[in-house]
Structures are given as structure tokens and as C-alpha cells.
Design an enzyme around this catalytic site. Sequence first.
Site, short mmCIF file in Angstrom:
data_model
loop_
_atom_site.label_atom_id
_atom_site.label_comp_id
_atom_site.label_asym_id
_atom_site.label_seq_id
_atom_site.Cartn_x
_atom_site.Cartn_y
_atom_site.Cartn_z
N CYS A 128 1.45 -0.90 0.27
CA CYS A 128 0.22 0.18 0.10
C CYS A 128 0.77 1.40 0.04
CB CYS A 128 -0.56 -0.14 1.48
SG CYS A 128 -1.99 -1.67 1.10
N TRP A 162 -5.41 2.01 -4.82
CA TRP A 162 -5.05 1.63 -5.79
C TRP A 162 -4.34 0.37 -4.84
CZ3 TRP A 162 -8.00 3.18 -8.85
CH2 TRP A 162 -8.37 4.15 -9.01
N THR A 164 -3.90 -3.61 -4.61
CA THR A 164 -3.72 -4.52 -5.42
C THR A 164 -3.54 -5.69 -3.72
OG1 THR A 164 -2.48 -4.77 -7.26
CG2 THR A 164 -3.21 -7.14 -6.36
N SER A 184 9.69 13.43 0.29
CA SER A 184 10.05 10.98 0.01
C SER A 184 10.87 10.96 1.35
CB SER A 184 10.21 11.64 -1.30
OG SER A 184 11.18 11.60 -1.65
N ARG A 292 -8.40 -17.31 -41.40
CA ARG A 292 -9.08 -16.04 -42.29
C ARG A 292 -9.27 -15.52 -43.40
NH1 ARG A 292 -14.27 -13.56 -41.51
NH2 ARG A 292 -14.87 -12.04 -41.83
N GLN A 303 0.09 -7.48 -47.08
CA GLN A 303 1.43 -6.71 -46.64
C GLN A 303 0.98 -6.00 -45.87
OE1 GLN A 303 3.53 -4.40 -49.39
NE2 GLN A 303 4.52 -6.34 -50.32
N GLU A 388 2.63 0.91 -10.87
CA GLU A 388 3.88 0.91 -10.63
C GLU A 388 5.11 2.32 -11.19
OE1 GLU A 388 6.11 -2.28 -9.33
OE2 GLU A 388 4.87 -3.88 -9.78
#
Length: 408
Positions: A128, A162, A164, A184, A292, A303, A388
Site C-alpha cells: 500500500c 489502488w 492490489t 519523500s 481467416r 502486406q 508502478e
Amino acid sequence: MAEFTLELNDDQKQVRDWLHGFAADVIRPAASEWDEREETPWPVIQEAAKVGIYSLDFYAQQFFDPTGLGIPMAMEELFWGDAGIALSIVGTGLAAVGVLANGTEEQIGTWIPQMYGDASDVKVAAFCSSEPDAGSDVASMRTRAVYDEAKDEWVLNGTKTWATNGGIANVHVVVAVVDPELGSKGHASFIVPPATPGLSQGQKFKKHGIRASHTAEVVLEDARIPGHCLLGGKEKLDERLARARERAKSGGERVKNAAMATFEASRPAVGAMAVGTARAAYEVALDYAKTRTQFGRPIIDNQGIAFQLADMRTQIDAARLLVWRASWMASAGKPFTAAEGSMSKLYASETAKSVTAQAVQILGGNGFTREYPVERMHRDAAIYTIFEGTSEIQRLVIARTLSGMPIR
């Protein structure tokens, strides 16, 4: 230190083929169902645990592969199967990397096993870091961790987003501010143990892609955790903060940031995930173009289609080479002097978006329907340029590294 090589050894080939078989036989058949349900595919995770893929031992073996190619090889094969389910299987790894990057040996041995559980009772973990007002701008993080010295506890307050496995995880690794004045550099990472009062799941997000992977907010309200849950320990944190204060005064070198240490270690792995998704879409498009027919011949005879496929394959192989180079450099202890980790994540992410879009175009109307998997792959690929570190942030990291200038 292992020499850089593009040739996998026999053990690596065996692991690759084993993973590919699991992806083809277990992940792919379940992909559409869990994408539609938008739920964590617990039965698939349990199957992965039973065969040893979802386990600490497996990821440790790949992580410590001396060539550095174990993790990217594993990520590519699993995400070739399906990005959403694969992220549910490997999402715990980001939290584990957070502990490996910042924790003590005792913390690693205590908490990482609890992140995985066992085959009879699988668990997941969550890392987190992002917040509603602090995604790429980690300096704007507001989640606070305050030390209660009398009780030797940290008190956490804030909202993460956000995440996970956020809220459903057995173990949460939370990055929080311990010294706001340092920006930071004043961050630290914490283990929030299972069933900690004050931690709850906020909003669960309904997403454009990777819908089999649980993504939610994590709310921390006076969540108290033991002092030993500070990754790295209090003494190491105090020393780091003291150095940061001194360097802030003198304008000295950067101090390692807890969240960035995790992302730096994981970016090539995210690049490998993108390569797997791109390769899957390319293979579907190639097979479709061969079978196909229009105007009496396979469309690959044109091409316009053949050249598209040639470019797609070239981009995929180039992306893999960048990922492998960065992974080998990290394993060999070579510094990213040109931001090679960010280069690999940037190019592979953009390749996944481009290749999956071209695959949809090659399939035409069929590619736009859920009857064919490229529609899902195209939706899934969008996340690689976002999480990330967005592509814009990767370019900023690369540009700053190359120029030595504070480019904004």
C-alpha cells in the site's frame, strides 16, 4: 556473477515449460469467467499453490536465479495465460519485495510466509503506497505513522488507494510518513499484521481491465502495530532520517526512499508481465491471420497485415531484451546508470498497448467482441503504462538519469 546470456539453461527451460502448461491448462480456461465476475479467483490461486507456483519457495528460487531471468521468465508465461488471474497469483510478490528490500532477516522470515499461507489455506498480501492525492507524486503522501514510545507501538492514520489485494490481504505492507519535513525521504514501510484493529477495506474499484485482480482502498484509523513491525527497525530508521536531515541542509546526495526501493526492484518484472500479454495477443492475431480468408486467400497474404505482424513480433522481442538486460543487471548488482529498469518497463508497457490494439484491428469485428480474447487483452494492457510508475514517470526518471538535471 553470471554472464549475460540469451540462452536459457535446461533447468530454466523446464520451469518455463511447466509454467506455460499451467497457464494454458488452468489460467486461460478460467480467464473469461473471472474477468466477468470481477472477483479474486481463489480456486485458481489454490491450484497454483497445490502445484507449487503460489509459494514462497517458488518465488525465492526464481528471485535468486543467478542469471536474473527467473522472475521475468515466470511473469511472462503466467501473464501470457491471463493478466488479471496472473496478477492475483503474483500480486503478493510486491508486498514480499517490499519486505525483502527494506526488512531485517527476522522480518523476512516471519512475515513473508504469512503472506502466502499454504495449499490448504492460501493467503494474499498487499503493498500500500499510492494515495488519493499521492500517486506518482510520492512527496505528497499524507498517511502518517507516529511512534508511541511508552507502548513501543506505531499509530497509523490515512487512506491508501489502488492497493492490489487491499483489505482482503492477510498482511499489508504500508508506506507512511514519519517525518513530514523531509518529504519523500521521511517515509518508512510498516507491516500491518493480520486482523489489526483500525485497518479496513474502503472502496473496491470496478476496473477497465485486470478485473480478476482485487483492487481497493485501505483505510487506517488509529491502527496500532508493534514497534518491531517497522521494516528495518527503529535504529536504522533514526540513522537514515538523521542522514537525510544533514544532507537536506548541505544539499547532498539522495537518501533511499522506502517505496522507491520496492518499485526499482519490481519494474523489470512488470515489463515482463507486459511482454507476456503482448505475446499472447500477437499469437492470437497470427493464428487468426493464417486462417481467416477474404477474397479467396488468408489475410496474412496481404502486406498490410503481414507487416503489422512483423512489427508486433519485433517490438515484443525488443521489449523482452530490455527486460532481460535490466533483470540481469539487477541480479549482478550493476547500477542502472541509464535507468535501464525504467527503460524496460516503459518500452514493454507501451509495446503491450500497441500490440494488443493491433491484434484487435487484425481480428476486425471479431476482435471487438468478447468471443475472442484479444478484447480482454487490450483492456488488460492499459494498466501497464499506469501502475508502478506511469510511462510519463518512467520517461522522467530516464531523462533525469541521463541528464543529471532536475527535469520537471
